[in-house]
Design a protein around this motif. Structure first.
Motif, short mmCIF file in Angstrom:
data_model
loop_
_atom_site.label_atom_id
_atom_site.label_comp_id
_atom_site.label_asym_id
_atom_site.label_seq_id
_atom_site.Cartn_x
_atom_site.Cartn_y
_atom_site.Cartn_z
N THR A 24 -27.70 -9.56 -52.52
CA THR A 24 -27.58 -10.96 -52.13
C THR A 24 -26.44 -11.10 -51.12
O THR A 24 -25.82 -10.10 -50.74
N HIS A 25 -26.16 -12.33 -50.72
CA HIS A 25 -25.08 -12.54 -49.75
C HIS A 25 -23.70 -12.35 -50.38
O HIS A 25 -22.69 -12.31 -49.68
N THR A 26 -23.65 -12.20 -51.71
CA THR A 26 -22.36 -12.03 -52.38
C THR A 26 -22.21 -10.69 -53.09
O THR A 26 -21.07 -10.30 -53.42
N SER A 27 -23.30 -9.99 -53.34
CA SER A 27 -23.19 -8.78 -54.15
C SER A 27 -24.46 -7.94 -54.07
O SER A 27 -25.48 -8.38 -53.54
N ARG A 28 -24.36 -6.75 -54.62
CA ARG A 28 -25.57 -5.99 -54.89
C ARG A 28 -25.60 -5.65 -56.37
O ARG A 28 -24.56 -5.41 -56.99
N ILE A 29 -26.80 -5.70 -56.92
CA ILE A 29 -27.01 -5.48 -58.34
C ILE A 29 -27.59 -4.09 -58.52
O ILE A 29 -28.65 -3.77 -57.96
N GLN A 44 -21.79 -5.43 -57.91
CA GLN A 44 -20.81 -4.94 -56.95
C GLN A 44 -20.58 -6.02 -55.90
O GLN A 44 -21.44 -6.28 -55.06
N LEU A 45 -19.42 -6.67 -55.96
CA LEU A 45 -19.15 -7.83 -55.14
C LEU A 45 -18.69 -7.43 -53.74
O LEU A 45 -17.89 -6.51 -53.58
N ASN A 46 -19.19 -8.15 -52.73
CA ASN A 46 -18.64 -8.00 -51.39
C ASN A 46 -17.47 -8.98 -51.23
O ASN A 46 -17.04 -9.61 -52.20
N ALA A 47 -16.96 -9.11 -50.00
CA ALA A 47 -15.79 -9.97 -49.79
C ALA A 47 -16.07 -11.41 -50.20
O ALA A 47 -15.23 -12.07 -50.83
N THR A 48 -17.27 -11.91 -49.86
CA THR A 48 -17.63 -13.28 -50.25
C THR A 48 -17.71 -13.41 -51.76
O THR A 48 -17.26 -14.39 -52.35
N GLY A 49 -18.29 -12.40 -52.39
CA GLY A 49 -18.40 -12.42 -53.84
C GLY A 49 -17.06 -12.37 -54.54
O GLY A 49 -16.84 -13.04 -55.56
N MET A 50 -16.12 -11.59 -53.99
CA MET A 50 -14.79 -11.51 -54.59
C MET A 50 -14.10 -12.86 -54.54
O MET A 50 -13.34 -13.23 -55.44
N GLU A 51 -14.40 -13.63 -53.50
CA GLU A 51 -13.78 -14.95 -53.34
C GLU A 51 -14.42 -15.99 -54.24
O GLU A 51 -13.74 -16.87 -54.77
N ASN A 52 -15.74 -15.87 -54.45
CA ASN A 52 -16.47 -16.96 -55.11
C ASN A 52 -17.07 -16.64 -56.48
O ASN A 52 -17.45 -17.55 -57.21
N GLU A 53 -17.18 -15.37 -56.85
CA GLU A 53 -17.95 -15.03 -58.05
C GLU A 53 -17.13 -14.46 -59.19
O GLU A 53 -17.67 -14.30 -60.29
N GLN A 75 -13.49 -3.23 -62.52
CA GLN A 75 -12.55 -2.47 -61.71
C GLN A 75 -12.78 -2.79 -60.25
O GLN A 75 -13.90 -2.65 -59.75
N ASP A 76 -11.74 -3.25 -59.58
CA ASP A 76 -11.84 -3.62 -58.17
C ASP A 76 -12.98 -4.63 -57.99
O ASP A 76 -12.96 -5.68 -58.61
N ASN A 77 -13.97 -4.29 -57.17
CA ASN A 77 -15.07 -5.23 -56.92
C ASN A 77 -16.29 -4.95 -57.79
O ASN A 77 -17.37 -5.49 -57.55
N ASN A 78 -16.13 -4.10 -58.80
CA ASN A 78 -17.25 -3.72 -59.67
C ASN A 78 -17.16 -4.41 -61.02
O ASN A 78 -16.12 -4.31 -61.71
#
Length: 284
Positions: A24-29, A44-53, A75-78
């Motif tokens: 998705t625009h925020t992560s990959r599952i 696994q969150l991307n930069a947008t996901g880290m900010e919003n999810e 852990q981190d973005n996971n």
């Protein structure tokens, strides 16, 4: 592909058999196996996901598996999440009907309410419900200045009143729908919360708007009235609250689509709002 996925995951989690489920625009599952062989999910969150999810993970942690999937590790973005199952409430609805699906939802929703009654402390990062409605208020103000008495104007006033008189303010899922409710070995659980803070009637009222592709249900006055009565009977709260929150949510969704210039989806959302308004008028 599998090797690349595995290398992107924390080695100390001892995960195996990674398979990309969706992106998705925020992560990959990513579907994985735990060391004990059980299935699990990595978000696994991307930069947008880290900010919003990340607040969604806080919502799940707040419930600690009660009515929700569990956060197993982070852990981190996971985010390592419990696997909720492959069967959705939409699957159940298609096989057993809308009334049966609605009763499953009400049972699950009551389980979610138990966390609030336990008086657990709440994370400070949940989004206030009034902020969630900012697009509706913006659209209503635009129409008002243009001299247009649109449904956005009328419903924004109702939303403002609802938000000024919220009850039992608590963490909300924010996006409950039939495909965010899964059945697995622990029964029915919710996934993928948006993590709002406000009146729980808003969460329940999202169900009037869903399933998104079932226009026949969403715009059926009989279905709306029946669901509202079920909510009143089970949750012991005036059905008008759920109907008004449902109408407000439909107009909020329409305002989002209007911002995106997706007029077809805007009009589909407004059709839901109009149906609920008709039910409210007939009950007055």
């Amino acid at each position: 592909m599998a090797d690349n996925l595995l290398q992107s995951l924390p080695a100390e989690w001892y995960l195996s058999e990674p398979e990309l489920f969706t992106e998705t625009h925020t992560s990959r599952i990513i579907m994985v196996r735990l060391e004990n062989g059980e299935q699990a999910v990595v978000k696994q969150l991307n930069a947008t996901g880290m900010e919003n999810e990340l607040r969604g993970a806080h919502y799940l942690e707040w419930h600690d598996g009660h009515g929700c999937v569990r956060v197993l590790k982070q852990q981190d973005n996971n985010l390592l999440l419990e696997y909720g199952g492959s069967r959705t409430l939409l699957d159940h609805l298609n096989e057993h009907g809308d009334s049966s699906a609605t009763l499953i939802f009400t049972d699950l929703f009551q389980r979610l309410q138990e966390t609030f009654r336990s008086q657990k402390p709440v994370s400070p990062d949940f989004v206030p419900l009034r902020k969630q409605f900012s697009s509706l208020f913006k659209k209503a103000e635009k129409d008002r200045k243009a001299g247009e008495r649109s449904i956005f104007v009328d419903v924004a006033a109702i939303a403002d009143r609802l938000l000024d008189n919220q009850r039992d303010i608590q963490p909300l899922h924010g996006d409950i729908h039939h495909e965010n409710i899964l059945f697995g070995k622990r029964g029915w659980l919710v996934i993928d919360p948006q993590a709002l803070l406000g009146d729980p009637a808003y969460d329940a009222a999202n169900m009037f708007y869903n399933p998104v592709e079932r226009t026949d249900l969403r715009t059926d006055p009989k279905r709306v009235a029946t669901m509202a009565k079920i909510f009143e009977d089970v949750f012991r709260r005036d059905r008008k609250d759920y109907l008004e929150f449902g109408m407000a949510h439909a107009c909020l969704s329409a305002s989002w689509h209007d911002e995106d210039k997706n007029h077809e989806e805007r009009d589909r959302s407004l059709a839901v709002a109009t149906t609920i308004r008709e039910v409210l008028a007939s009950a007055a």
